[in-house]
Design a protein around this motif. Structure first.
Motif, PDB file in Angstrom:
ATOM      1  N   LEU A   7       0.864  -1.177   0.000  1.00  0.00           N
ATOM      2  CA  LEU A   7       0.000   0.000   0.000  1.00  0.00           C
ATOM      3  C   LEU A   7       0.897   1.222   0.000  1.00  0.00           C
ATOM      4  CD1 LEU A   7      -3.011   0.971   0.274  1.00  0.00           C
ATOM      5  CD2 LEU A   7      -2.581   1.090   2.741  1.00  0.00           C
ATOM      6  N   ALA A   8       0.780   2.073  -1.020  1.00  0.00           N
ATOM      7  CA  ALA A   8       1.573   3.297  -1.126  1.00  0.00           C
ATOM      8  C   ALA A   8       0.620   4.455  -1.395  1.00  0.00           C
ATOM      9  CB  ALA A   8       2.595   3.185  -2.245  1.00  0.00           C
ATOM     10  N   GLY A   9       0.499   5.355  -0.411  1.00  0.00           N
ATOM     11  CA  GLY A   9      -0.495   6.411  -0.541  1.00  0.00           C
ATOM     12  C   GLY A   9      -1.878   5.804  -0.619  1.00  0.00           C
ATOM     13  N   GLU A  10      -2.589   6.068  -1.703  1.00  0.00           N
ATOM     14  CA  GLU A  10      -3.926   5.501  -1.903  1.00  0.00           C
ATOM     15  C   GLU A  10      -3.907   4.298  -2.839  1.00  0.00           C
ATOM     16  OE1 GLU A  10      -6.581   6.608  -0.223  1.00  0.00           O
ATOM     17  OE2 GLU A  10      -5.174   7.949   0.778  1.00  0.00           O
ATOM     18  N   ASP A  11      -2.716   3.891  -3.279  1.00  0.00           N
ATOM     19  CA  ASP A  11      -2.589   2.809  -4.259  1.00  0.00           C
ATOM     20  C   ASP A  11      -2.244   1.491  -3.580  1.00  0.00           C
ATOM     21  OD1 ASP A  11      -2.986   4.644  -6.382  1.00  0.00           O
ATOM     22  OD2 ASP A  11      -0.875   5.227  -6.252  1.00  0.00           O
ATOM     23  N   LYS A  12      -2.902   0.433  -4.020  1.00  0.00           N
ATOM     24  CA  LYS A  12      -2.673  -0.896  -3.479  1.00  0.00           C
ATOM     25  C   LYS A  12      -2.322  -1.840  -4.613  1.00  0.00           C
ATOM     26  CE  LYS A  12      -6.254  -3.276  -2.506  1.00  0.00           C
ATOM     27  NZ  LYS A  12      -7.554  -3.649  -1.939  1.00  0.00           N
ATOM     28  N   MET A  13      -1.272  -2.650  -4.406  1.00  0.00           N
ATOM     29  CA  MET A  13      -0.841  -3.548  -5.474  1.00  0.00           C
ATOM     30  C   MET A  13      -0.306  -4.841  -4.876  1.00  0.00           C
ATOM     31  SD  MET A  13       2.211  -0.982  -5.694  1.00  0.00           S
ATOM     32  CE  MET A  13       1.014  -0.006  -4.821  1.00  0.00           C
ATOM     33  N   GLN A  14      -0.400  -5.927  -5.638  1.00  0.00           N
ATOM     34  CA  GLN A  14       0.193  -7.191  -5.237  1.00  0.00           C
ATOM     35  C   GLN A  14       1.625  -7.248  -5.765  1.00  0.00           C
ATOM     36  OE1 GLN A  14      -3.346  -9.528  -6.783  1.00  0.00           O
ATOM     37  NE2 GLN A  14      -2.944 -10.695  -4.926  1.00  0.00           N
ATOM     38  N   VAL A  15       2.548  -7.725  -4.910  1.00  0.00           N
ATOM     39  CA  VAL A  15       3.959  -7.776  -5.287  1.00  0.00           C
ATOM     40  C   VAL A  15       4.505  -9.172  -5.009  1.00  0.00           C
ATOM     41  CG1 VAL A  15       4.372  -5.313  -4.935  1.00  0.00           C
ATOM     42  CG2 VAL A  15       4.641  -6.890  -3.003  1.00  0.00           C
ATOM     43  N   MET A  16       5.611  -9.475  -5.670  1.00  0.00           N
ATOM     44  CA  MET A  16       6.208 -10.798  -5.527  1.00  0.00           C
ATOM     45  C   MET A  16       7.722 -10.687  -5.659  1.00  0.00           C
ATOM     46  SD  MET A  16       5.132 -12.372  -9.241  1.00  0.00           S
ATOM     47  CE  MET A  16       5.829 -13.968  -8.828  1.00  0.00           C
ATOM     48  N   GLN A  17       8.399 -11.801  -5.439  1.00  0.00           N
ATOM     49  CA  GLN A  17       9.858 -11.832  -5.511  1.00  0.00           C
ATOM     50  C   GLN A  17      10.356 -11.221  -6.820  1.00  0.00           C
ATOM     51  OE1 GLN A  17      11.498 -15.728  -4.880  1.00  0.00           O
ATOM     52  NE2 GLN A  17      13.570 -15.126  -5.390  1.00  0.00           N
ATOM     53  N   GLY A  18      11.338 -10.309  -6.698  1.00  0.00           N
ATOM     54  CA  GLY A  18      11.907  -9.649  -7.871  1.00  0.00           C
ATOM     55  C   GLY A  18      11.358  -8.264  -8.126  1.00  0.00           C
ATOM     56  N   ASP A  19      10.254  -7.888  -7.475  1.00  0.00           N
ATOM     57  CA  ASP A  19       9.687  -6.547  -7.647  1.00  0.00           C
ATOM     58  C   ASP A  19      10.445  -5.540  -6.792  1.00  0.00           C
ATOM     59  OD1 ASP A  19       7.789  -7.616  -9.305  1.00  0.00           O
ATOM     60  OD2 ASP A  19       6.159  -7.555  -7.838  1.00  0.00           O
ATOM     61  N   LEU A  20      10.586  -4.333  -7.325  1.00  0.00           N
ATOM     62  CA  LEU A  20      11.204  -3.243  -6.574  1.00  0.00           C
ATOM     63  C   LEU A  20      10.263  -2.049  -6.570  1.00  0.00           C
ATOM     64  CD1 LEU A  20      14.748  -2.027  -6.257  1.00  0.00           C
ATOM     65  CD2 LEU A  20      13.136  -0.380  -7.195  1.00  0.00           C
ATOM     66  N   LEU A  21      10.050  -1.452  -5.395  1.00  0.00           N
ATOM     67  CA  LEU A  21       9.202  -0.270  -5.254  1.00  0.00           C
ATOM     68  C   LEU A  21      10.067   0.896  -4.802  1.00  0.00           C
ATOM     69  CD1 LEU A  21       6.277  -1.081  -5.886  1.00  0.00           C
ATOM     70  CD2 LEU A  21       7.378  -2.910  -4.586  1.00  0.00           C
ATOM     71  N   VAL A  22       9.921   2.025  -5.468  1.00  0.00           N
ATOM     72  CA  VAL A  22      10.651   3.242  -5.111  1.00  0.00           C
ATOM     73  C   VAL A  22       9.696   4.153  -4.350  1.00  0.00           C
ATOM     74  CG1 VAL A  22      11.886   5.263  -5.974  1.00  0.00           C
ATOM     75  CG2 VAL A  22      12.166   3.048  -7.111  1.00  0.00           C
ATOM     76  N   ILE A  23      10.043   4.466  -3.092  1.00  0.00           N
ATOM     77  CA  ILE A  23       9.177   5.259  -2.224  1.00  0.00           C
ATOM     78  C   ILE A  23       9.881   6.570  -1.890  1.00  0.00           C
ATOM     79  CG2 ILE A  23       7.769   5.245  -0.130  1.00  0.00           C
ATOM     80  CD1 ILE A  23       7.203   2.915  -2.051  1.00  0.00           C
ATOM     81  N   PRO A  24       9.380   7.704  -2.387  1.00  0.00           N
ATOM     82  CA  PRO A  24      10.024   8.992  -2.082  1.00  0.00           C
ATOM     83  C   PRO A  24       9.654   9.498  -0.690  1.00  0.00           C
ATOM     84  CG  PRO A  24       8.143   9.328  -3.528  1.00  0.00           C
ATOM     85  CD  PRO A  24       8.262   7.846  -3.328  1.00  0.00           C
ATOM     86  N   PRO A  25      10.339  10.516  -0.196  1.00  0.00           N
ATOM     87  CA  PRO A  25       9.998  11.088   1.106  1.00  0.00           C
ATOM     88  C   PRO A  25       8.546  11.575   1.141  1.00  0.00           C
ATOM     89  CG  PRO A  25      12.107  11.934   0.332  1.00  0.00           C
ATOM     90  CD  PRO A  25      11.511  11.176  -0.801  1.00  0.00           C
ATOM     91  N   GLY A  26       7.898  11.375   2.276  1.00  0.00           N
ATOM     92  CA  GLY A  26       6.548  11.902   2.458  1.00  0.00           C
ATOM     93  C   GLY A  26       5.422  11.040   1.962  1.00  0.00           C
ATOM     94  N   PHE A  41       6.949   4.581  -7.644  1.00  0.00           N
ATOM     95  CA  PHE A  41       6.827   3.786  -8.869  1.00  0.00           C
ATOM     96  C   PHE A  41       7.436   2.413  -8.619  1.00  0.00           C
ATOM     97  CE2 PHE A  41      10.995   5.767  -9.536  1.00  0.00           C
ATOM     98  CZ  PHE A  41      11.762   4.760 -10.108  1.00  0.00           C
ATOM     99  N   GLY A  42       7.101   1.476  -9.492  1.00  0.00           N
ATOM    100  CA  GLY A  42       7.571   0.110  -9.332  1.00  0.00           C
ATOM    101  C   GLY A  42       8.346  -0.367 -10.542  1.00  0.00           C
ATOM    102  N   TYR A  43       9.282  -1.274 -10.304  1.00  0.00           N
ATOM    103  CA  TYR A  43      10.081  -1.881 -11.365  1.00  0.00           C
ATOM    104  C   TYR A  43       9.947  -3.392 -11.240  1.00  0.00           C
ATOM    105  CZ  TYR A  43      14.245  -3.484 -13.888  1.00  0.00           C
ATOM    106  OH  TYR A  43      15.108  -4.124 -14.748  1.00  0.00           O
ATOM    107  N   ARG A  44       9.561  -4.020 -12.309  1.00  0.00           N
ATOM    108  CA  ARG A  44       9.416  -5.474 -12.330  1.00  0.00           C
ATOM    109  C   ARG A  44      10.382  -6.026 -13.374  1.00  0.00           C
ATOM    110  NH1 ARG A  44       3.665  -6.911 -11.790  1.00  0.00           N
ATOM    111  NH2 ARG A  44       4.212  -7.280  -9.606  1.00  0.00           N
ATOM    112  N   GLY A  45      11.578  -6.414 -12.922  1.00  0.00           N
ATOM    113  CA  GLY A  45      12.609  -6.882 -13.838  1.00  0.00           C
ATOM    114  C   GLY A  45      12.540  -8.374 -14.058  1.00  0.00           C
ATOM    115  N   LYS A  46      12.947  -8.818 -15.216  1.00  0.00           N
ATOM    116  CA  LYS A  46      12.930 -10.248 -15.548  1.00  0.00           C
ATOM    117  C   LYS A  46      14.311 -10.873 -15.440  1.00  0.00           C
ATOM    118  CE  LYS A  46       8.912  -9.912 -18.615  1.00  0.00           C
ATOM    119  NZ  LYS A  46       8.388 -10.145 -19.983  1.00  0.00           N
TER     120      LYS A  46
END
Length: 307
Positions: A51-70, A126-131
């Motif tokens: 859960l980031a702000g008002e956004d909710k997403m499912q994540v799994m191994q290998g996902d990266l989430l970038v969370i800025p200040p605030g 934002f999120g990065y899903r690398g292969k």
């Protein structure tokens, strides 16, 4: 608008390094929080909800989430019992990293630094899903450097890795984070995420049972079966976790903290806190402050010895 605890770099960062690496295991009652630094959160093991702000997403191994200040956020494991580990590798970047780069005696080329400087300026998650394994290898190398002490002692080896990391993930900042198909979703996640976000309020079992359209009795049974604890037990655990953070990161008095977490009976608050932590709120805060000051003194001594 809800306000959540701010994790501060002053407490979390080594004074000698602009980067801090930390491996955490997320739980169902993990604390929703903000930072005063940029965090790159990489899923090392397991599946879950972010859960980031008002956004909710499912994540799994290998996902990266970038969370800025605030931006407030929290992870929650897919498995509500906690039996399956959900591990997050946190790479935290000081806000002044850009200034530090500009002041190096042998500056790097501007085109090398540009993606990292842009990463430090992001305002939205934002999120990065690398292969490929490229991202995992970069983070592992940085973690190994910190583990052996060279992350602090040899910044010249660190910066090229940061440049490569930023160059890899920054293109994803302009793209939507695609939901992973095929993952199950339990509506109890929504209930618990609501509890984590609204723990200050009087949220009743009856209200929560309506969220998943079952009777209060069914809700109680389902909640206990799927989480291993009662609704009230989990709500009070969430409140105690936030109390600990407020003792750690703020100067609020104990009574103000009790009110902040939605408990108005001080005797009840003290009892819950002692049951949760094994000590009084004042003892908990003193222990944290003592540990923090000792760590600061040790780092200060190390800096003086190195000159």
């Amino acid at each position: 608008m809800e306000v959540f605890p701010v994790f501060t770099g002053e407490y979390l960062f080594d004074s000698c390094s602009p980067v801090q690496m930390l491996l955490t295991q997320e739980t169902v009652t993990s604390v929703r929080h903000q930072h005063d630094f940029v965090e790159l959160a990489y899923v090392v093991q397991g599946e879950g909800i972010h859960l980031a702000g008002e956004d909710k997403m499912q994540v799994m191994q290998g996902d990266l989430l970038v969370i800025p200040p605030g931006v407030s956020h929290v992870f929650q494991p897919q498995d509500l019992t906690g039996a399956e580990p959900f591990l997050i590798f946190n790479c935290m970047l000081r806000p002044e990293l850009g200034r530090i780069l500009g002041g190096l005696p042998e500056p790097f080329a501007e085109e090398e630094m540009f993606p990292l400087l842009k990463l430090l300026e992001v305002k939205q998650w934002f999120g990065y899903r690398g292969k490929s394994m490229e991202l995992a290898l970069l983070l592992r190398r940085m973690h190994e450097m910190q583990s052996c002490g060279s992350l602090r002692d040899n910044q010249q080896q660190l910066y090229p890795l940061l440049f490569e990391l930023a160059d890899l993930i920054m293109p994803a900042a302009a793209l939507p984070f695609a939901q992973q198909s095929g993952m199950d979703y339990d509506p109890l996640h929504d209930v618990i995420l609501y509890m984590i976000s609204h723990f200050r309020e009087k949220i009743t079992l009856k209200e929560m049972s309506r969220q998943i359209a079952v009777s209060s009795r069914q809700f109680q049974r389902l909640f206990k079966v799927k989480t291993g604890r009662s609704y009230i037990q989990m709500l009070q655990e969430i409140r105690m976790k936030y109390s600990c953070l407020l003792l750690m990161f703020t100067e609020l008095g104990v009574q103000s903290i009790a009110l902040e977490v939605g408990i108005y009976d001080m005797k009840y608050f003290y009892r819950l806190f002692r049951e949760y932590s094994g000590m009084t709120p004042a003892s908990y805060r003193n222990r944290l402050q003592s540990h923090f000051l000792s760590a600061k003194e040790m780092m200060s001594s190390a800096e003086h010895c190195s000159h």
